[in-house]
Design a protein around this motif. Structure first.
Motif, PDB file in Angstrom:
ATOM      1  N   ASP A 123       0.742  -1.181   0.173  1.00  0.00           N
ATOM      2  CA  ASP A 123      -0.044   0.011   0.094  1.00  0.00           C
ATOM      3  C   ASP A 123       0.828   1.203   0.075  1.00  0.00           C
ATOM      4  O   ASP A 123       1.993   1.191   0.444  1.00  0.00           O
ATOM      5  CB  ASP A 123      -0.772  -0.168   1.224  1.00  0.00           C
ATOM      6  CG  ASP A 123      -2.063  -0.861   1.150  1.00  0.00           C
ATOM      7  OD1 ASP A 123      -2.659  -1.174  -0.058  1.00  0.00           O
ATOM      8  OD2 ASP A 123      -2.721  -1.559   2.064  1.00  0.00           O
ATOM      9  N   PRO A 124       0.459   2.316  -0.353  1.00  0.00           N
ATOM     10  CA  PRO A 124       1.081   3.567  -0.476  1.00  0.00           C
ATOM     11  C   PRO A 124       1.706   4.053   0.730  1.00  0.00           C
ATOM     12  O   PRO A 124       1.130   3.881   2.051  1.00  0.00           O
ATOM     13  CB  PRO A 124       0.099   4.882  -1.107  1.00  0.00           C
ATOM     14  CG  PRO A 124      -1.138   4.192  -0.747  1.00  0.00           C
ATOM     15  CD  PRO A 124      -1.119   2.639  -0.784  1.00  0.00           C
ATOM     16  N   ARG A 139       0.813  13.442  -1.917  1.00  0.00           N
ATOM     17  CA  ARG A 139       1.358  13.510  -0.471  1.00  0.00           C
ATOM     18  C   ARG A 139       2.677  14.108   0.085  1.00  0.00           C
ATOM     19  O   ARG A 139       3.242  13.815   1.072  1.00  0.00           O
ATOM     20  CB  ARG A 139       2.013  11.748  -0.252  1.00  0.00           C
ATOM     21  CG  ARG A 139       0.785  10.646  -0.213  1.00  0.00           C
ATOM     22  CD  ARG A 139       1.069   9.399  -0.131  1.00  0.00           C
ATOM     23  NE  ARG A 139      -0.041   8.576  -0.087  1.00  0.00           N
ATOM     24  CZ  ARG A 139      -0.929   8.266  -0.869  1.00  0.00           C
ATOM     25  NH1 ARG A 139      -0.917   8.592  -2.257  1.00  0.00           N
ATOM     26  NH2 ARG A 139      -2.083   7.494  -0.658  1.00  0.00           N
ATOM     27  N   GLY A 151      -0.014  10.251  -7.443  1.00  0.00           N
ATOM     28  CA  GLY A 151      -0.053   9.658  -6.253  1.00  0.00           C
ATOM     29  C   GLY A 151       0.949  10.115  -5.357  1.00  0.00           C
ATOM     30  O   GLY A 151       0.857  10.606  -4.062  1.00  0.00           O
ATOM     31  N   VAL A 152       2.343  10.167  -5.657  1.00  0.00           N
ATOM     32  CA  VAL A 152       3.414  10.661  -4.890  1.00  0.00           C
ATOM     33  C   VAL A 152       3.142  12.130  -4.521  1.00  0.00           C
ATOM     34  O   VAL A 152       3.660  12.528  -3.616  1.00  0.00           O
ATOM     35  CB  VAL A 152       4.581  10.222  -5.241  1.00  0.00           C
ATOM     36  CG1 VAL A 152       4.854   8.545  -5.325  1.00  0.00           C
ATOM     37  CG2 VAL A 152       5.080  10.745  -6.949  1.00  0.00           C
ATOM     38  N   VAL A 158       1.817   2.348  -5.199  1.00  0.00           N
ATOM     39  CA  VAL A 158       2.423   3.868  -4.964  1.00  0.00           C
ATOM     40  C   VAL A 158       1.322   4.872  -4.547  1.00  0.00           C
ATOM     41  O   VAL A 158       1.454   5.636  -3.859  1.00  0.00           O
ATOM     42  CB  VAL A 158       3.324   4.291  -6.323  1.00  0.00           C
ATOM     43  CG1 VAL A 158       3.510   5.743  -6.115  1.00  0.00           C
ATOM     44  CG2 VAL A 158       4.366   3.363  -6.331  1.00  0.00           C
ATOM     45  N   PHE A 159      -0.062   4.456  -5.088  1.00  0.00           N
ATOM     46  CA  PHE A 159      -1.341   5.152  -5.006  1.00  0.00           C
ATOM     47  C   PHE A 159      -2.193   4.162  -4.397  1.00  0.00           C
ATOM     48  O   PHE A 159      -1.939   2.960  -4.549  1.00  0.00           O
ATOM     49  CB  PHE A 159      -1.844   5.927  -5.932  1.00  0.00           C
ATOM     50  CG  PHE A 159      -2.085   5.181  -7.080  1.00  0.00           C
ATOM     51  CD1 PHE A 159      -3.227   4.849  -7.556  1.00  0.00           C
ATOM     52  CD2 PHE A 159      -0.991   5.136  -8.114  1.00  0.00           C
ATOM     53  CE1 PHE A 159      -3.790   4.399  -8.367  1.00  0.00           C
ATOM     54  CE2 PHE A 159      -1.573   4.063  -9.327  1.00  0.00           C
ATOM     55  CZ  PHE A 159      -2.630   3.689  -9.436  1.00  0.00           C
ATOM     56  N   GLU A 160      -3.445   4.678  -3.758  1.00  0.00           N
ATOM     57  CA  GLU A 160      -4.221   3.463  -3.465  1.00  0.00           C
ATOM     58  C   GLU A 160      -4.707   2.605  -4.613  1.00  0.00           C
ATOM     59  O   GLU A 160      -5.200   2.974  -5.613  1.00  0.00           O
ATOM     60  CB  GLU A 160      -5.355   4.263  -2.894  1.00  0.00           C
ATOM     61  CG  GLU A 160      -5.291   5.148  -1.571  1.00  0.00           C
ATOM     62  CD  GLU A 160      -4.720   6.361  -2.073  1.00  0.00           C
ATOM     63  OE1 GLU A 160      -4.533   7.299  -1.004  1.00  0.00           O
ATOM     64  OE2 GLU A 160      -4.475   6.883  -3.260  1.00  0.00           O
ATOM     65  N   ASP A 180       1.216   1.353 -11.757  1.00  0.00           N
ATOM     66  CA  ASP A 180       2.151   1.320 -10.491  1.00  0.00           C
ATOM     67  C   ASP A 180       1.343   1.524  -9.264  1.00  0.00           C
ATOM     68  O   ASP A 180       1.690   2.177  -8.260  1.00  0.00           O
ATOM     69  CB  ASP A 180       3.224   2.503 -10.590  1.00  0.00           C
ATOM     70  CG  ASP A 180       4.582   2.223  -9.704  1.00  0.00           C
ATOM     71  OD1 ASP A 180       4.410   1.054  -9.300  1.00  0.00           O
ATOM     72  OD2 ASP A 180       5.520   3.224  -9.637  1.00  0.00           O
ATOM     73  N   ALA A 209       1.265   7.113 -10.717  1.00  0.00           N
ATOM     74  CA  ALA A 209       1.976   6.820  -9.712  1.00  0.00           C
ATOM     75  C   ALA A 209       2.551   8.272  -9.472  1.00  0.00           C
ATOM     76  O   ALA A 209       2.815   8.758  -8.297  1.00  0.00           O
ATOM     77  CB  ALA A 209       3.266   5.978 -10.239  1.00  0.00           C
ATOM     78  N   TYR A 214       7.070  11.056   3.133  1.00  0.00           N
ATOM     79  CA  TYR A 214       8.419  10.544   2.505  1.00  0.00           C
ATOM     80  C   TYR A 214       9.546  11.239   3.373  1.00  0.00           C
ATOM     81  O   TYR A 214       9.495  12.372   3.786  1.00  0.00           O
ATOM     82  CB  TYR A 214       8.426  10.964   0.923  1.00  0.00           C
ATOM     83  CG  TYR A 214       7.235  10.329   0.247  1.00  0.00           C
ATOM     84  CD1 TYR A 214       7.229   8.947   0.179  1.00  0.00           C
ATOM     85  CD2 TYR A 214       6.162  11.240  -0.409  1.00  0.00           C
ATOM     86  CE1 TYR A 214       6.302   8.456  -0.537  1.00  0.00           C
ATOM     87  CE2 TYR A 214       5.317  10.625  -0.965  1.00  0.00           C
ATOM     88  CZ  TYR A 214       5.305   9.224  -1.167  1.00  0.00           C
ATOM     89  OH  TYR A 214       4.141   8.944  -1.758  1.00  0.00           O
TER      90      TYR A 214
END
Length: 423
Positions: free
Chosen positions: A90-91, A300, A296-297, A343-345, A340, A293, A306
């Motif tokens: 999971d992310p 956050r 998603g990153v 990296v996200f839900e 990907d 991906a 991170y």
């Protein structure tokens, strides 16, 4: 008399087989058999024992004993294919979890995510890197009908250079060594041996990290990690075993080197330039862009998810991530769908379509990336990616017409995989 008796026995066996066959009759207001073909109007699809038997215009009556599925107002579409997922994760940014969570936990997480992915309309996925047995266990559980999920093509642990993206880093040296997957390699001979080990242990495809990456703990660049000789050894060895190679690659020269080495698909390809695109076209290398991906990153950033090293790399890559696939599309690079997820839900996979269209891809071509194009990448173009007689009964139902608005695929009402209707 013997011939008559055998003929009677054969007829009885055929009748018994017909009675025991599981048949489902599906009515839909519209059927998209594949993205290159105009939609059919009201149609009937007949499925027997997990295979599509016929696709015919009009709503035919169901034979006695068959299950009826009536999808009035819906469009029936081939089941979607995601060529880059990580079901067993999971992310998050807690890289240290590798030191405290057992591999077995990945199977528990994977069961949850496999079901979410299937209900999102994805009936086949390519698992792009996991612990040694977690994705393989999921693959088996789904094949045997013990758990619900998509068909899985699994890589297992990725091959990486020592200390590179895909290898364990961020801990004390002795901890890095303990946590290592055993699939890092140096030199063509050792890399060939690791490909053979992956094949021996159940890999359907070989995954390598051909360049640096965004989410690893090194702050170094994103160019080529493996040498040309190492990558060619990996590709040649995999192909000799009947396996394709998928390569995580961001930097342009790493992408170019991977394509020239015979790698089959490039995942991400963020800094793709014209020279790298030409190498991909010349070698028939397919791009799997994973736009979700990057989204998603980015979602956050600034939340303490991170490490500072990773946050810097995410910010550096954010702008180019919004345009690179559009350049590849205009340059004629072959493209297939991959997100990907992990990296996200999981379950948000279909969000990739809007991002592809946002970079200039047509709605029809976007649907093709997740059906016929992806099926060809998997060498399963005669098995999945279309609604046609003889194909696996992998289908989904949605509102609207995805050929005109592919974002309709973000809301899936009904899913069938291998002839089984998802709960």
């Amino acid at each position: 008399m013997r011939a008559i008796t055998l003929g009677l026995v054969g007829s009885l066996l055929a009748s018994a087989s017909a009675l025991s066959a599981e048949t489902t009759i599906i009515h839909a207001d519209r059927v998209i058999t594949d993205p290159a073909t105009a939609p059919m109007g009201r149609s009937t699809v007949t499925v027997t024992d997990g295979r599509i038997v016929s696709v015919e215009e009009g709503w035919a009556e169901a034979p006695e004993g068959a299950e009826m599925v009536h999808l009035e107002g819906k469009t029936l579409v081939p089941g979607l294919i995601d060529l880059h997922v990580h079901l067993t994760g999971d992310p998050g940014g807690d890289f240290w979890r590798e030191a405290v969570e057992p591999d077995e936990w990945g199977v528990v997480v994977g069961v949850k995510n496999a079901e979410k992915t299937l209900k999102a309309g994805f009936t086949t996925v390519r698992e792009a890197g996991s612990a040694q047995h977690t994705a393989f266990s999921l693959r088996r559980g789904i094949e045997e009908g013990l758990i619900q999920g998509p068909r899985i093509i699994a890589a297992g642990p990725p091959l990486a250079i020592v200390g590179g993206h895909g290898d364990v880093s961020g801990f004390k040296p002795e901890i890095n060594a303990i946590l290592s997957s055993g699939y890092s390699c140096t030199g063509p001979v050792e890399c060939a041996e690791k490909v053979r080990r992956a094949s021996q242990n159940g890999a359907d495809i070989i995954k390598i990290t051909a360049t640096g990456g965004v989410l690893s703990q090194q702050g170094r660049g994103l160019e080529a990690h493996f040498s040309d000789a190492e990558m060619k050894s990996i590709a040649d060895t995999a192909h000799s075993l009947g396996l394709d190679v998928m390569a995580h690659a961001h930097g342009a020269r790493g992408i170019e080197a991977a394509a020239n080495a015979g790698i089959d698909t490039i995942e991400h390809a963020t800094y793709l330039d014209e020279a790298a695109a030409k190498a991909m076209k010349d070698n028939g290398t397919v791009l799997v862009p994973t736009l979700m991906a990057f989204q998603g990153v980015t979602e956050r950033l600034g939340q303490g998810v991170y490490t500072p090293t990773v946050e810097t790399k995410i910010r550096d890559v954010a702008e180019i991530a919004s345009v690179f696939m559009g350049k590849a599309y205009r340059w004629g690079v072959p493209i297939a769908f991959g997100t990907d997820a992990g990296v996200f839900e999981h379950g948000r996979n279909a969000g990739e379509f809007a991002l592809m269209v946002g970079q200039g891809m047509s709605h029809r071509d976007a649907l093709a990336t997740a059906t016929t194009n992806a099926a060809k990448v998997l060498h399963m173009e005669n098995e999945i990616g279309r609604i046609a007689p003889g194909y696996s009964a992998d289908m989904i139902a949605v509102e609207g017409n995805p050929l005109e608005d592919v974002t309709a695929l973000e809301d899936v009402d009904w899913v069938m995989v291998r002839g089984r209707i998802a709960d």
